[in-house]
Design a protein around this motif. Structure first.
Motif, PDB file in Angstrom:
ATOM      1  N   ALA A 480       0.824  -1.208   0.000  1.00  0.00           N
ATOM      2  CA  ALA A 480       0.000   0.000   0.000  1.00  0.00           C
ATOM      3  C   ALA A 480       0.859   1.260   0.000  1.00  0.00           C
ATOM      4  CB  ALA A 480      -0.929  -0.012   1.210  1.00  0.00           C
ATOM      5  N   GLN A 481       2.010   1.211   0.643  1.00  0.00           N
ATOM      6  CA  GLN A 481       2.890   2.385   0.703  1.00  0.00           C
ATOM      7  C   GLN A 481       3.415   2.736  -0.692  1.00  0.00           C
ATOM      8  OE1 GLN A 481       5.941   1.986   3.643  1.00  0.00           O
ATOM      9  NE2 GLN A 481       6.922   3.932   3.143  1.00  0.00           N
ATOM     10  N   HIS A 482       3.771   1.707  -1.464  1.00  0.00           N
ATOM     11  CA  HIS A 482       4.254   1.968  -2.825  1.00  0.00           C
ATOM     12  C   HIS A 482       3.142   2.519  -3.706  1.00  0.00           C
ATOM     13  CE1 HIS A 482       6.462   1.570  -6.552  1.00  0.00           C
ATOM     14  NE2 HIS A 482       5.510   0.766  -7.037  1.00  0.00           N
ATOM     15  N   LEU A 483       1.898   1.994  -3.563  1.00  0.00           N
ATOM     16  CA  LEU A 483       0.779   2.515  -4.357  1.00  0.00           C
ATOM     17  C   LEU A 483       0.532   3.990  -4.039  1.00  0.00           C
ATOM     18  CD1 LEU A 483      -1.776  -0.437  -4.227  1.00  0.00           C
ATOM     19  CD2 LEU A 483      -0.203   0.159  -6.062  1.00  0.00           C
ATOM     20  N   ALA A 484       0.608   4.365  -2.764  1.00  0.00           N
ATOM     21  CA  ALA A 484       0.432   5.776  -2.405  1.00  0.00           C
ATOM     22  C   ALA A 484       1.529   6.643  -3.020  1.00  0.00           C
ATOM     23  CB  ALA A 484       0.426   5.914  -0.882  1.00  0.00           C
ATOM     24  N   PHE A 485       2.766   6.112  -3.071  1.00  0.00           N
ATOM     25  CA  PHE A 485       3.881   6.852  -3.674  1.00  0.00           C
ATOM     26  C   PHE A 485       3.643   7.041  -5.177  1.00  0.00           C
ATOM     27  CE2 PHE A 485       8.005   6.850  -5.849  1.00  0.00           C
ATOM     28  CZ  PHE A 485       8.608   7.965  -5.261  1.00  0.00           C
ATOM     29  N   VAL A 486       3.146   5.997  -5.852  1.00  0.00           N
ATOM     30  CA  VAL A 486       2.897   6.089  -7.296  1.00  0.00           C
ATOM     31  C   VAL A 486       1.796   7.104  -7.579  1.00  0.00           C
ATOM     32  CG1 VAL A 486       2.071   4.803  -9.302  1.00  0.00           C
ATOM     33  CG2 VAL A 486       3.721   3.757  -7.755  1.00  0.00           C
ATOM     34  N   ARG A 487       0.732   7.120  -6.780  1.00  0.00           N
ATOM     35  CA  ARG A 487      -0.359   8.064  -7.011  1.00  0.00           C
ATOM     36  C   ARG A 487       0.087   9.515  -6.784  1.00  0.00           C
ATOM     37  NH1 ARG A 487      -3.146   4.100  -3.695  1.00  0.00           N
ATOM     38  NH2 ARG A 487      -4.353   2.678  -5.034  1.00  0.00           N
ATOM     39  N   ALA A 488       1.116   9.703  -5.984  1.00  0.00           N
ATOM     40  CA  ALA A 488       1.608  11.052  -5.717  1.00  0.00           C
ATOM     41  C   ALA A 488       2.489  11.581  -6.853  1.00  0.00           C
ATOM     42  CB  ALA A 488       2.392  11.085  -4.404  1.00  0.00           C
ATOM     43  N   CYS A 496       1.095  16.673 -18.581  1.00  0.00           N
ATOM     44  CA  CYS A 496      -0.273  16.385 -18.144  1.00  0.00           C
ATOM     45  C   CYS A 496      -0.406  16.783 -16.671  1.00  0.00           C
ATOM     46  CB  CYS A 496      -0.611  14.903 -18.321  1.00  0.00           C
ATOM     47  SG  CYS A 496      -2.304  14.502 -17.826  1.00  0.00           S
ATOM     48  N   PRO A 497      -1.261  17.774 -16.340  1.00  0.00           N
ATOM     49  CA  PRO A 497      -1.335  18.257 -14.952  1.00  0.00           C
ATOM     50  C   PRO A 497      -2.337  17.504 -14.079  1.00  0.00           C
ATOM     51  CG  PRO A 497      -2.676  19.654 -16.350  1.00  0.00           C
ATOM     52  CD  PRO A 497      -2.104  18.590 -17.249  1.00  0.00           C
ATOM     53  N   ARG A 498      -3.018  16.514 -14.611  1.00  0.00           N
ATOM     54  CA  ARG A 498      -4.063  15.856 -13.829  1.00  0.00           C
ATOM     55  C   ARG A 498      -3.451  14.946 -12.756  1.00  0.00           C
ATOM     56  NH1 ARG A 498      -5.633  15.148 -19.224  1.00  0.00           N
ATOM     57  NH2 ARG A 498      -7.474  16.332 -19.860  1.00  0.00           N
ATOM     58  N   PRO A 499      -4.194  14.706 -11.647  1.00  0.00           N
ATOM     59  CA  PRO A 499      -3.709  13.768 -10.621  1.00  0.00           C
ATOM     60  C   PRO A 499      -3.642  12.347 -11.176  1.00  0.00           C
ATOM     61  CG  PRO A 499      -5.960  14.441 -10.162  1.00  0.00           C
ATOM     62  CD  PRO A 499      -5.486  15.318 -11.275  1.00  0.00           C
ATOM     63  N   SER A 500      -2.732  11.563 -10.611  1.00  0.00           N
ATOM     64  CA  SER A 500      -2.424  10.249 -11.166  1.00  0.00           C
ATOM     65  C   SER A 500      -3.146   9.135 -10.417  1.00  0.00           C
ATOM     66  CB  SER A 500      -0.909   9.990 -11.126  1.00  0.00           C
ATOM     67  OG  SER A 500      -0.230  10.940 -11.919  1.00  0.00           O
ATOM     68  N   GLU A 501      -3.295   8.018 -11.116  1.00  0.00           N
ATOM     69  CA  GLU A 501      -3.762   6.749 -10.545  1.00  0.00           C
ATOM     70  C   GLU A 501      -2.669   5.710 -10.735  1.00  0.00           C
ATOM     71  OE1 GLU A 501      -7.251   5.812 -12.688  1.00  0.00           O
ATOM     72  OE2 GLU A 501      -8.489   7.364 -11.746  1.00  0.00           O
ATOM     73  N   ALA A 502      -2.723   4.634  -9.934  1.00  0.00           N
ATOM     74  CA  ALA A 502      -1.744   3.552 -10.051  1.00  0.00           C
ATOM     75  C   ALA A 502      -2.244   2.562 -11.091  1.00  0.00           C
ATOM     76  CB  ALA A 502      -1.529   2.868  -8.704  1.00  0.00           C
ATOM     77  N   ALA A 503      -1.675   2.625 -12.311  1.00  0.00           N
ATOM     78  CA  ALA A 503      -2.079   1.740 -13.412  1.00  0.00           C
ATOM     79  C   ALA A 503      -1.215   0.485 -13.388  1.00  0.00           C
ATOM     80  CB  ALA A 503      -1.949   2.460 -14.749  1.00  0.00           C
ATOM     81  N   LEU A 531      -0.669   7.144 -14.104  1.00  0.00           N
ATOM     82  CA  LEU A 531      -1.445   7.654 -15.232  1.00  0.00           C
ATOM     83  C   LEU A 531      -2.663   8.388 -14.672  1.00  0.00           C
ATOM     84  CD1 LEU A 531      -1.499   4.759 -17.869  1.00  0.00           C
ATOM     85  CD2 LEU A 531      -0.311   6.938 -18.053  1.00  0.00           C
ATOM     86  N   CYS A 532      -3.023   9.510 -15.298  1.00  0.00           N
ATOM     87  CA  CYS A 532      -4.244  10.210 -14.890  1.00  0.00           C
ATOM     88  C   CYS A 532      -5.454   9.426 -15.382  1.00  0.00           C
ATOM     89  CB  CYS A 532      -4.254  11.635 -15.438  1.00  0.00           C
ATOM     90  SG  CYS A 532      -4.365  11.702 -17.239  1.00  0.00           S
ATOM     91  N   TYR A 534      -7.738  10.347 -17.381  1.00  0.00           N
ATOM     92  CA  TYR A 534      -7.997  10.534 -18.817  1.00  0.00           C
ATOM     93  C   TYR A 534      -7.177   9.558 -19.650  1.00  0.00           C
ATOM     94  CZ  TYR A 534      -8.334  12.814 -23.369  1.00  0.00           C
ATOM     95  OH  TYR A 534      -8.534  13.064 -24.690  1.00  0.00           O
ATOM     96  N   HIS A 535      -5.875   9.451 -19.370  1.00  0.00           N
ATOM     97  CA  HIS A 535      -5.019   8.526 -20.125  1.00  0.00           C
ATOM     98  C   HIS A 535      -5.157   7.083 -19.657  1.00  0.00           C
ATOM     99  CE1 HIS A 535      -2.863  12.418 -20.871  1.00  0.00           C
ATOM    100  NE2 HIS A 535      -2.878  11.921 -22.088  1.00  0.00           N
ATOM    101  N   HIS A 536      -5.707   6.888 -18.448  1.00  0.00           N
ATOM    102  CA  HIS A 536      -5.812   5.533 -17.908  1.00  0.00           C
ATOM    103  C   HIS A 536      -7.128   4.856 -18.305  1.00  0.00           C
ATOM    104  CE1 HIS A 536      -5.836   2.703 -14.158  1.00  0.00           C
ATOM    105  NE2 HIS A 536      -5.453   2.089 -15.241  1.00  0.00           N
ATOM    106  N   ARG A 537      -8.280   5.602 -18.153  1.00  0.00           N
ATOM    107  CA  ARG A 537      -9.566   4.927 -18.319  1.00  0.00           C
ATOM    108  C   ARG A 537     -10.548   5.662 -19.216  1.00  0.00           C
ATOM    109  NH1 ARG A 537     -12.139   5.646 -14.243  1.00  0.00           N
ATOM    110  NH2 ARG A 537     -10.781   6.982 -13.020  1.00  0.00           N
TER     111      ARG A 537
END
Length: 636
Positions: A480-488, A496-503, A531-532, A534-537
């Motif tokens: 979970a710690q790594h997923l939080a780091f990736v989303r940050a 691309c200025p949008r917030p990211s998701e863990a793809a 990936l934000c 928009y680019h993810h889903r």
């Protein structure tokens, strides 16, 4: 102690003696409590058991005596109840036999009185009507019925019957006179009404005949006038119809001219709209190429797509100047944007290189600190292990000493008991031969006692044996710690200025050991890229809509390199992954034994509804090994 024996010789008379039972119980309790007991010796314990048994035997004897006495009483009571029932039944039959003539007389008398009363009531009912003004025919029928009543011996009801008959007769006579007068008046009124109705009918018929003659004359006049008018109207209608036909022909000619003009206008408008749509399509492609979220390679690809559009070779007619101006300005905007992106890429590459140098230096320093800390921890763990081993050895020695002392004390205790038993048997008068056999038995017991320790050690050895470990399939690894780091992190697509998701990356890469992910499974959390949404889903060219391989090839990025770099930066490589929590077990409802079992066909043949052939194995192109990507460490 005599009371314990006396109870067995008691007679049932004690239950009827006043205070006899209490005196006997007091004597028994005093005798029992006066006995001195000692449970520290075998003889004393045996004496206590014998005394308790005698008390229980006395209780049973007294209870049996009372039970037998109650049984005798119940038999006597049952015999008395049977005699009572027999006497009751015979006396009830005698009572019914004696009273029968009286009951028959009373029934006949009640029937005679009821008959007289019903007849009197029938006479009274003849003078009663539901309607206050009955017809004379009904009244005459009632008088006839009253006269037709037979004579009878009224006995004590003679006066009452005569009164009812006279009153009913007078009432019916009065009703008869009133009915006849009322009916005569009604007949006269009906006659007068009939005469008046006949007069009115004759007058009405006379008026109808006069009106019919006048109407016939008027109708003939109206028909002549209508015929003349019809002839004139037909002539006027023919003239009007001719004028309308002429006007309609003129209108049709004018409408044909207007339709032709409208068709020409609509064709020209559709042509203009088609040119406008083509221009907007080209302008949209130029805007997409100049989007701030595109990289240089994507801009070049969109530019080549613009050049290959079919709108480039069409006849623009009066829009040629506008098309040329828009195309020239668009090419210039794309060129300016490409130059800007390339400059930003150089600056970003420089920043990435500087950051990589800083990260490398920090990694070296951190590795040195980790090495020193690991060495210190190893030393601390070694000293702790030595101390733990010393403590364990001391505990084992203390436990063995305590066990040895326990076995020796138990051996001594058993030996003492054996010696005392042997002495007691010899004191009881056994001979030397018996004494020798007892001595042999004692030696056998001593040998068994000495073997107890060995048996205990063997049992402990068996309990300490190793067991076979069960193996299970390796679960999905979660961090979970790594997923939080990736989303940050910012989106992997540049600018691309949008917030990211863990793809998560499902496709495989044999070069770095990334296995493919099966159907219904999810890859480990270490294989993720930012990936934000928009680019993810959700976007038109999103990863979920295009497929992983096509998406990353279009963007020109290596997702495995991005995932590996972020895995190291988040500290996941040093921290390690943890198995994901197992899912909650599903409770299975037991089968109802009353219902039949359902047989499931093994290996059923799947038939296609369209072609009627067996299905071929389904392959997913996303599970193919990734190709066309460089090894980890390239430009992400």
């Amino acid at each position: 102690m005599n009371a314990l024996v006396v109870i067995e010789t008691l007679t049932p008379a004690i239950f009827s003696e006043e205070g006899g039972i209490d005196a006997m119980l007091a004597k028994l309790e005093a005798d029992v409590r006066s006995v001195v007991t000692d449970i520290s010796t075998a003889a004393g314990r045996k004496a206590v058991a014998s005394l308790a048994y005698k008390v229980a035997r006395s209780r049973s004897a007294f209870d049996e005596m009372g039970k037998d006495l109650v049984s005798d009483w119940k038999k006597q009571a049952k015999a008395v109840d049977m005699e009572r029932a027999r006497v009751r039944d015979r006396l009830e039959a005698l009572q019914a036999e004696v009273r029968k003539p009286l009951d028959e007389y009373e029934a006949d008398e009640a029937k005679r009185i009821a008959d007289h009363q019903n007849t009197v009531q029938a006479i009274i009912d003849l003078g009663t009507f539901s309607n206050d003004m009955p017809l004379s025919g009904y009244v005459v029928d009632r008088l006839t019925a009253l006269d037709a009543l037979p004579d009878r011996d009224w006995e004590e009801f003679k006066q009452k019957a005569a009164t009812a008959r006279s009153e009913t007769f007078a009432k019916l006579q009065a009703l008869k006179g009133a009915s006849l007068a009322r009916e005569a008046e009604a007949a006269e009124l009906n006659r007068l009404r009939a005469v008046e109705a006949e007069r009115l009918r004759r007058e009405h018929e006379e008026r109808i005949s006069v009106a019919a003659a006048e109407a016939a004359t008027k109708l003939a006049e109206e028909r002549a006038a209508q015929e003349a008018k019809r002839i004139a109207d037909e002539a006027a209608e023919r003239e009007r119809q001719a004028e309308q036909d002429k006007a309609a022909a003129i209108a049709r000619a004018e409408k044909a001219e207007r339709d032709a003009a409208d068709a020409a206008i609509m064709a020209d408008r559709r042509r203009i709209d088609d040119h406008e749509r083509a221009l907007r399509s080209i302008e949209g492609m130029i805007a997409d190429a100049c989007s701030p979220f595109n990289g240089s390679e994507l801009i070049q690809r969109i530019s080549s797509m613009i050049d290959s559009m079919p709108e480039m070779g069409r006849d623009w007619e009066e829009f040629a100047d506008r098309f040329a101006e828009m195309l020239a300005s668009g090419k210039q905007r794309i060129a300016d944007r490409l130059t800007e992106v390339r400059g930003d890429a150089v600056q970003r590459a420089r920043e990435v290189a500087e950051k990589a140098e800083r990260d490398a230096a920090e990694a070296v320093a951190k590795a040195e600190r980790d090495r020193i800390a690991a060495a210190e921890k190893v030393e601390v763990d070694r000293l702790a292990a030595i101390e733990a081993e010393r403590q364990r050895v001391a505990d084992v020695e203390a436990a063995e000493a305590a066990e040895t002392a326990r076995r020796e004390a138990d051996h001594a205790h058993k030996k003492q008991i054996n010696t005392e038993a042997l002495a007691a048997l010899v004191a009881a008068g056994l001979g030397e031969a018996d004494g020798l056999r007892l001595d042999e038995r004692r030696q056998t017991v001593d040998r068994a006692i000495s073997r107890d320790g060995a048996c205990d050690r063997a049992d402990r050895t068996r309990e300490g044996a190793a067991v076979t470990e069960l193996r299970q399939r390796e679960p999905r690894l979660h961090d979970a710690q790594h997923l939080a780091f990736v989303r940050a992190q910012p989106c992997s697509i540049k600018f691309c200025p949008r917030p990211s998701e863990a793809a998560h990356i499902r496709m495989a890469c044999i070069a770095i050991g990334k296995d493919p992910t099966g159907m219904g499974e999810k890859p480990h959390d270490k294989w993720t890229a930012p990936l934000c949404d928009y680019h993810h889903r959700t976007g038109t060219l999103a990863q979920h809509k295009m497929g992983e391989k096509d998406f990353w090839e279009l963007m020109g990025l290596n997702p495995f390199a991005i995932a590996a770099r972020l895995w190291v930066e988040s500290g996941g490589a040093a921290r390690g992954l943890q198995p994901e929590r197992p899912k909650r077990e599903r409770k299975v409802r037991p089968r109802d034994p009353s219902k039949p079992r359902h047989k499931i066909q093994s290996n059923p043949t799947l038939q296609s509804r369209r072609f009627g052939s067996q299905h071929r194995p389904i392959t997913n192109r996303r599970f193919r090994p990734a190709t066309g990507f460089s090894a980890p460490g390239g430009d992400a």
